[in-house]
Design a protein around this motif. Structure first.
Motif, PDB file in Angstrom:
ATOM      1  N   LEU A  64      50.809 -92.014  -6.589  1.00 20.25           N
ATOM      2  CA  LEU A  64      51.553 -90.747  -6.695  1.00 20.25           C
ATOM      3  C   LEU A  64      52.135 -90.562  -8.083  1.00 20.25           C
ATOM      4  O   LEU A  64      52.163 -89.449  -8.613  1.00 20.25           O
ATOM      5  CB  LEU A  64      52.660 -90.695  -5.646  1.00 20.25           C
ATOM      6  CG  LEU A  64      52.214 -90.394  -4.224  1.00 20.25           C
ATOM      7  CD1 LEU A  64      53.368 -90.579  -3.240  1.00 20.25           C
ATOM      8  CD2 LEU A  64      51.638 -88.987  -4.122  1.00 20.25           C
ATOM      9  N   SER A  65      52.591 -91.647  -8.682  1.00 19.32           N
ATOM     10  CA  SER A  65      53.151 -91.596 -10.036  1.00 19.32           C
ATOM     11  C   SER A  65      52.120 -91.044 -11.019  1.00 19.32           C
ATOM     12  O   SER A  65      52.415 -90.159 -11.820  1.00 19.32           O
ATOM     13  CB  SER A  65      53.589 -93.006 -10.444  1.00 19.32           C
ATOM     14  OG  SER A  65      53.788 -93.103 -11.823  1.00 19.32           O
ATOM     15  N   VAL A  66      50.919 -91.559 -10.935  1.00 15.98           N
ATOM     16  CA  VAL A  66      49.844 -91.112 -11.833  1.00 15.98           C
ATOM     17  C   VAL A  66      49.431 -89.677 -11.497  1.00 15.98           C
ATOM     18  O   VAL A  66      49.296 -88.833 -12.384  1.00 15.98           O
ATOM     19  CB  VAL A  66      48.640 -92.081 -11.756  1.00 15.98           C
ATOM     20  CG1 VAL A  66      47.413 -91.494 -12.428  1.00 15.98           C
ATOM     21  CG2 VAL A  66      49.009 -93.422 -12.389  1.00 15.98           C
ATOM     22  N   ALA A  67      49.244 -89.382 -10.218  1.00  9.98           N
ATOM     23  CA  ALA A  67      48.782 -88.052  -9.815  1.00  9.98           C
ATOM     24  C   ALA A  67      49.761 -86.960 -10.226  1.00  9.98           C
ATOM     25  O   ALA A  67      49.356 -85.923 -10.758  1.00  9.98           O
ATOM     26  CB  ALA A  67      48.558 -88.008  -8.303  1.00  9.98           C
ATOM     27  N   LEU A  68      51.042 -87.201 -10.005  1.00 11.88           N
ATOM     28  CA  LEU A  68      52.044 -86.174 -10.271  1.00 11.88           C
ATOM     29  C   LEU A  68      52.567 -86.194 -11.705  1.00 11.88           C
ATOM     30  O   LEU A  68      53.171 -85.230 -12.155  1.00 11.88           O
ATOM     31  CB  LEU A  68      53.225 -86.339  -9.308  1.00 11.88           C
ATOM     32  CG  LEU A  68      52.893 -86.175  -7.829  1.00 11.88           C
ATOM     33  CD1 LEU A  68      54.105 -86.499  -6.969  1.00 11.88           C
ATOM     34  CD2 LEU A  68      52.364 -84.783  -7.543  1.00 11.88           C
ATOM     35  N   GLY A  69      52.342 -87.293 -12.399  1.00 10.41           N
ATOM     36  CA  GLY A  69      52.860 -87.402 -13.763  1.00 10.41           C
ATOM     37  C   GLY A  69      54.329 -87.745 -13.784  1.00 10.41           C
ATOM     38  O   GLY A  69      55.075 -87.243 -14.613  1.00 10.41           O
ATOM     39  N   ILE A  70      54.759 -88.588 -12.856  1.00  7.53           N
ATOM     40  CA  ILE A  70      56.137 -89.079 -12.827  1.00  7.53           C
ATOM     41  C   ILE A  70      56.079 -90.548 -13.236  1.00  7.53           C
ATOM     42  O   ILE A  70      55.552 -91.374 -12.500  1.00  7.53           O
ATOM     43  CB  ILE A  70      56.756 -88.958 -11.420  1.00  7.53           C
ATOM     44  CG1 ILE A  70      56.736 -87.504 -10.949  1.00  7.53           C
ATOM     45  CG2 ILE A  70      58.167 -89.527 -11.405  1.00  7.53           C
ATOM     46  CD1 ILE A  70      57.149 -87.322  -9.511  1.00  7.53           C
ATOM     47  N   ALA A 108      43.191 -83.545 -14.665  1.00  2.09           N
ATOM     48  CA  ALA A 108      42.019 -83.837 -13.841  1.00  2.09           C
ATOM     49  C   ALA A 108      41.749 -85.342 -13.808  1.00  2.09           C
ATOM     50  O   ALA A 108      41.466 -85.909 -12.744  1.00  2.09           O
ATOM     51  CB  ALA A 108      40.796 -83.085 -14.376  1.00  2.09           C
ATOM     52  N   GLY A 109      41.852 -85.995 -14.950  1.00  2.00           N
ATOM     53  CA  GLY A 109      41.641 -87.444 -15.009  1.00  2.00           C
ATOM     54  C   GLY A 109      42.672 -88.197 -14.189  1.00  2.00           C
ATOM     55  O   GLY A 109      42.329 -89.147 -13.468  1.00  2.00           O
ATOM     56  N   ARG A 110      43.937 -87.780 -14.277  1.00  2.00           N
ATOM     57  CA  ARG A 110      44.992 -88.428 -13.482  1.00  2.00           C
ATOM     58  C   ARG A 110      44.711 -88.289 -11.999  1.00  2.00           C
ATOM     59  O   ARG A 110      44.843 -89.241 -11.227  1.00  2.00           O
ATOM     60  CB  ARG A 110      46.364 -87.817 -13.792  1.00  2.00           C
ATOM     61  CG  ARG A 110      46.925 -88.179 -15.133  1.00  2.00           C
ATOM     62  CD  ARG A 110      48.393 -87.783 -15.322  1.00  2.00           C
ATOM     63  NE  ARG A 110      48.970 -86.913 -14.341  1.00  2.00           N
ATOM     64  CZ  ARG A 110      49.315 -85.640 -14.563  1.00  2.00           C
ATOM     65  NH1 ARG A 110      49.109 -85.092 -15.752  1.00  2.00           N
ATOM     66  NH2 ARG A 110      49.869 -84.915 -13.614  1.00  2.00           N
ATOM     67  N   ASN A 166      45.322 -81.032 -21.951  1.00  2.00           N
ATOM     68  CA  ASN A 166      46.246 -81.192 -20.840  1.00  2.00           C
ATOM     69  C   ASN A 166      45.564 -80.984 -19.493  1.00  2.00           C
ATOM     70  O   ASN A 166      45.883 -81.654 -18.517  1.00  2.00           O
ATOM     71  CB  ASN A 166      47.438 -80.260 -21.006  1.00  2.00           C
ATOM     72  CG  ASN A 166      48.258 -80.673 -22.207  1.00  2.00           C
ATOM     73  OD1 ASN A 166      48.766 -81.776 -22.256  1.00  2.00           O
ATOM     74  ND2 ASN A 166      48.346 -79.804 -23.192  1.00  2.00           N
ATOM     75  N   VAL A 167      44.620 -80.077 -19.433  1.00  2.00           N
ATOM     76  CA  VAL A 167      43.866 -79.852 -18.199  1.00  2.00           C
ATOM     77  C   VAL A 167      42.997 -81.068 -17.911  1.00  2.00           C
ATOM     78  O   VAL A 167      42.919 -81.531 -16.767  1.00  2.00           O
ATOM     79  CB  VAL A 167      43.016 -78.569 -18.298  1.00  2.00           C
ATOM     80  CG1 VAL A 167      42.103 -78.424 -17.098  1.00  2.00           C
ATOM     81  CG2 VAL A 167      43.922 -77.347 -18.429  1.00  2.00           C
ATOM     82  N   VAL A 168      42.375 -81.627 -18.935  1.00  3.40           N
ATOM     83  CA  VAL A 168      41.540 -82.818 -18.757  1.00  3.40           C
ATOM     84  C   VAL A 168      42.395 -84.018 -18.359  1.00  3.40           C
ATOM     85  O   VAL A 168      42.006 -84.808 -17.485  1.00  3.40           O
ATOM     86  CB  VAL A 168      40.718 -83.110 -20.038  1.00  3.40           C
ATOM     87  CG1 VAL A 168      40.036 -84.457 -19.960  1.00  3.40           C
ATOM     88  CG2 VAL A 168      39.694 -82.007 -20.260  1.00  3.40           C
ATOM     89  N   LEU A 183      45.099 -93.994 -20.055  1.00  5.99           N
ATOM     90  CA  LEU A 183      46.133 -93.077 -19.599  1.00  5.99           C
ATOM     91  C   LEU A 183      47.520 -93.568 -20.003  1.00  5.99           C
ATOM     92  O   LEU A 183      48.378 -92.778 -20.417  1.00  5.99           O
ATOM     93  CB  LEU A 183      46.060 -92.898 -18.083  1.00  5.99           C
ATOM     94  CG  LEU A 183      47.109 -91.994 -17.455  1.00  5.99           C
ATOM     95  CD1 LEU A 183      47.018 -90.573 -18.008  1.00  5.99           C
ATOM     96  CD2 LEU A 183      46.964 -91.986 -15.947  1.00  5.99           C
ATOM     97  N   ALA A 184      47.738 -94.877 -19.910  1.00  9.35           N
ATOM     98  CA  ALA A 184      49.037 -95.441 -20.293  1.00  9.35           C
ATOM     99  C   ALA A 184      49.326 -95.192 -21.770  1.00  9.35           C
ATOM    100  O   ALA A 184      50.468 -94.932 -22.152  1.00  9.35           O
ATOM    101  CB  ALA A 184      49.081 -96.935 -19.986  1.00  9.35           C
TER     102      ALA A 184
END
Length: 160
Positions: free
Chosen positions: A68-74, A19-21, A14-16, A120-121
């Motif tokens: 922002l969607s990718v960075a925040l996980g929304i 960081a990847g996002r 989850n940390v990786v 990621l998808a």
């Protein structure tokens, strides 16, 4: 303790993923902000490439919104697909002069970023995401449920 058990215990996956996002979204957020804050210059540069203002506005919206969607996980999977397809189109439309080493490098980088976005998808944003937090709050469920077992761990008998 096996490496898989150690990774699961440390929640390293989850940390990786976080960081990847963040690393994948950085380029889109930066470029989207640059285009938005230097709009007239971007508009002239894009016009020279045959890109009109409506497509420039759509590009800015995609880079900032999906970034922002990718960075925040929304809705990160959706954002990642959008940005992956954007990278493929950018590579194919703007970076095909392979006689130029710089253009070849941009083509390859666009393909690499698209690959990262598609991974990621498929994998999803992981536990360290706004979606995960909102889902846990909405359902009243524990936000950090037990870790799924890896396919190589557990029962190995075949069904009869």
């Amino acid at each position: 303790m096996s490496p898989i058990e150690l990774i699961e215990k440390l929640h390293a996956k989850n940390v990786v993923l976080l960081a990847g996002r963040l690393l994948l979204s950085l380029i889109f957020l930066h470029e989207g902000l640059q285009l938005a804050t230097h709009f007239e210059g971007a508009q002239k540069a894009m016009a020279a490439l045959g890109v009109g203002t409506p497509l420039l506005l759509a590009t800015i919206a995609l880079q900032l919104g999906a970034g922002l969607s990718v960075a925040l996980g929304i809705l990160a999977r959706l954002g990642a697909i959008g940005l992956g397809l954007f990278c493929l189109m950018t590579a194919g439309l703007f970076h095909t002069n392979f006689a130029s080493q710089n253009e070849l490098l941009h083509f390859e980088k666009d393909l690499a970023i698209a690959g990262g976005m598609f991974i990621l998808a498929v994998s999803g944003a992981g536990r360290l995401s706004v979606d995960r937090l909102l889902t846990g709050l909405a359902t009243g469920a524990k936000i950090d449920p037990p870790v799924e077992q890896h396919r190589s761990v557990g029962e190995t008998s075949l069904p009869v």
